[in-house]
Design a protein around this motif. Structure first.
Motif, PDB file in Angstrom:
ATOM      1  N   LYS A  65       0.721  -1.062   0.037  1.00 55.59           N
ATOM      2  CA  LYS A  65       0.065  -0.053   0.098  1.00 55.59           C
ATOM      3  C   LYS A  65       0.828   1.148   0.010  1.00 55.59           C
ATOM      4  O   LYS A  65       0.778   2.118  -0.721  1.00 55.59           O
ATOM      5  CB  LYS A  65      -0.787  -0.101   1.197  1.00 55.59           C
ATOM      6  N   GLU A  66       1.831   1.250   0.744  1.00 52.40           N
ATOM      7  CA  GLU A  66       2.722   2.286   0.735  1.00 52.40           C
ATOM      8  C   GLU A  66       3.394   2.590  -0.131  1.00 52.40           C
ATOM      9  O   GLU A  66       3.485   3.753  -0.737  1.00 52.40           O
ATOM     10  CB  GLU A  66       3.709   1.946   2.178  1.00 52.40           C
ATOM     11  N   SER A  67       3.871   1.537  -1.044  1.00 56.52           N
ATOM     12  CA  SER A  67       4.619   1.979  -2.422  1.00 56.52           C
ATOM     13  C   SER A  67       3.447   2.303  -3.399  1.00 56.52           C
ATOM     14  O   SER A  67       3.794   3.318  -4.076  1.00 56.52           O
ATOM     15  CB  SER A  67       5.313   0.532  -2.760  1.00 56.52           C
ATOM     16  N   VAL A  68       2.110   1.836  -3.443  1.00 61.56           N
ATOM     17  CA  VAL A  68       1.165   2.661  -4.302  1.00 61.56           C
ATOM     18  C   VAL A  68       1.010   4.092  -3.969  1.00 61.56           C
ATOM     19  O   VAL A  68       0.875   5.077  -4.778  1.00 61.56           O
ATOM     20  CB  VAL A  68      -0.044   1.815  -4.384  1.00 61.56           C
ATOM     21  N   LEU A  69       0.809   4.563  -2.633  1.00 57.16           N
ATOM     22  CA  LEU A  69       0.721   5.580  -2.075  1.00 57.16           C
ATOM     23  C   LEU A  69       1.974   6.625  -2.545  1.00 57.16           C
ATOM     24  O   LEU A  69       1.787   7.718  -2.847  1.00 57.16           O
ATOM     25  CB  LEU A  69       0.657   5.760  -0.904  1.00 57.16           C
ATOM     26  N   GLN A  70       3.078   5.864  -2.559  1.00 55.17           N
ATOM     27  CA  GLN A  70       4.287   6.535  -2.817  1.00 55.17           C
ATOM     28  C   GLN A  70       4.286   7.021  -4.360  1.00 55.17           C
ATOM     29  O   GLN A  70       4.675   8.105  -4.832  1.00 55.17           O
ATOM     30  CB  GLN A  70       5.513   5.994  -2.514  1.00 55.17           C
ATOM     31  N   GLN A  71       3.862   6.217  -5.196  1.00 52.57           N
ATOM     32  CA  GLN A  71       3.638   6.550  -6.639  1.00 52.57           C
ATOM     33  C   GLN A  71       2.556   7.658  -6.854  1.00 52.57           C
ATOM     34  O   GLN A  71       2.940   8.530  -7.549  1.00 52.57           O
ATOM     35  CB  GLN A  71       3.158   5.596  -7.351  1.00 52.57           C
TER      36      GLN A  71
END
Ligand code: ASP
Ligand code: MG
Length: 458
Positions: A65-71
């Motif tokens: 989730k964090e990586s999607v949010l970062q994108q």
């Protein structure tokens, strides 16, 4: 209600048009060059809604989730950087991202359509703030303002596919939006609305075009411009044949057929408000604003027999037979009640005394396949049902396409280039604007190319 200004133009910019600072700057120039553009409706920056859908639909670990949010953050930050990190916009965006992250982590998100719609709304909410900022930077003055469109676009509570409430929307537009348009260029969000309980709703994927048309109707606009990444509507998909030509103007009737059967340039519901209110629609490319585009309106100067050849793949054909229904009444009513129960919409239909064949648009990776399966099961309780897939719908669109005036028209001419075994079903008669037929998907492009070359080579 008298128009505030009969020259008001509503302009809608799609995801690729507001993908980054550079694209936004091009669109800002389109707006600044035309003082009649008062209301602007934006999509989320390209890719953002897909990322939000991922957060809402997939079971992801906290890290994922964090990586999607970062994108998502990266897309917004790159625009903020190019803007020179204005403090106010930066604050608004970080607050929005914080709220978005909170919903993304909500334990009920996967099962709650209400939360998912709230989550999906952030793409447009962020792009509208940033786009207003870009316009102001380029114009050197505070000419544009971001406006929360949910205050105006009122809908029912059908999350993910909300129905607009026209009366309420018009009322809100009159009291909140129209006064603002006098002094500012107002930047608002496509795709999102709000129900009577204050919940955020969405109109369905690709719904910004539809929003823009609803806003245009609500403010009594003179015209709606849809800025996308194609220079308007073509006689057929230019990827199928390089002989495809741009269409300068097309009537609402013909364009509605194109939107239903053709390439998905416009969200199919877009023309409903436009037709209802008589707002003419322009479709053009924000990459090449001077390259022209297509005007869609009620009155057109030229109504050719053949206007375009449209292709839509991924059609499922259901043939439903019930010998018991010979001389009985109510067969079609029963079949359609079941289709309605599963919220399946039918494109083509042909019938005989005891059977009916109908097509359903059944694109991969959507919930439709599941609905079709459930519907077939219900139909099987009183009918024999045959399911065929990998079919394509070809529609020849024009005016009195069936008439053979000895010069150019005629259905015969459409089919003359087809081989005998290529046609699965033909439909014509409900509208003078189309002749539709089903072919195997594997042959569809060749068939379209042949028919297009035959009908449009002068
Ligand atoms: N952002 C939404 C989507 O990608 C709506 C739109 O762009 O029309 O579906
Ligand atoms: Mg779109």
């Amino acid at each position: 209600m008298s128009p505030i200004n009969s020259s008001t133009i509503v302009a809608k910019f799609g995801g690729t048009s507001v993908a980054n600072f550079e694209a936004m700057s091009r669109c800002a120039q389109i707006i600044l060059n035309n003082p009649e553009i008062r209301l602007v409706v934006v999509s989320a920056s390209a890719g953002v809604t897909n990322l939000l859908v991922k957060l809402g639909n997939e079971v992801l670990s906290a890290n994922e989730k964090e990586s999607v949010l970062q994108q998502i953050r990266n897309i917004q930050n790159s625009i903020l950087n190019d803007l020179g990190r204005p403090v106010k916009a930066q604050d608004v965006i970080s607050q929005l991202i914080e709220q978005l992250a909170e919903i993304a982590l909500h334990p009920l998100l996967i099962t709650s359509t209400k939360l998912k719609d709230e989550l999906l709304s952030f793409g447009e909410r962020m792009s509208s703030v940033l786009f207003a900022e870009v316009i102001n930077k380029i114009s050197g003055q505070a000419s544009a303002v971001a406006f929360d469109g949910r205050q105006v676009l009122k809908t029912d509570s059908s999350f993910a596919k909300a129905e607009p409430q026209l009366e309420a929307t018009r009322k809100q537009a009159n009291s909140l939006l129209k006064p603002l348009l006098k002094n500012k260029v107002v930047i608002t969000q496509g795709f999102i609305g709000q129900d009577n309980f204050g919940n955020t709703t969405t109109l369905g994927r690709g719904g910004s075009d539809y929003s823009a048309a609803l806003f245009a109707e609500a403010v009594d606009a003179f015209a709606l411009q849809i800025w996308t990444d194609v220079t308007g509507i073509y006689t057929t998909d230019p990827r199928i044949t390089d002989k495809a030509r741009p269409i300068k103007e097309i009537s609402f009737d013909e364009a509605a057929e194109m939107a239903t059967f053709g390439a998905k340039i416009l969200h199919p519901a877009t023309l409903i408000p436009a037709i209802r209110s008589g707002v003419k629609v322009f479709v053009g490319s924000s990459l090449e604003p001077d390259a022209g585009g297509t005007w869609i309106s009620k009155e057109v100067d030229y109504r050719p027999a053949y206007r375009a050849v449209a292709l839509r793949n991924e059609q499922t054909l259901l043939t439903v037979k019930s010998p018991e229904m010979l001389h009985a009444t109510g067969f079609l009513a029963r079949v359609f009640a079941i289709l309605a129960k599963h919220k399946l919409s039918v494109d083509l239909i042909t019938t005989s005394e005891i059977s009916v064949a109908l097509t359903i648009d059944n694109p991969a990776n959507t919930p439709i396949a599941g609905l079709v399966a459930a519907c077939v099961k219900d139909l099987s309780s009183f009918c024999d049902v045959n399911v065929e897939s990998e079919l394509a719908l070809v529609a020849v669109i024009g005016n009195h396409v069936e008439h053979n005036d000895g010069k150019q028209g005629g259905a015969g001419r459409i089919f003359s280039s087809l081989e005998d075994d290529q046609l699965r079903l033909i439909c014509h008669g409900a509208s003078e604007h189309n002749v539709c037929f089903l072919v195997k998907q594997e042959n569809a492009k060749d068939i379209v190319r042949q028919i297009h070359d035959d009908l449009f080579s002068v």
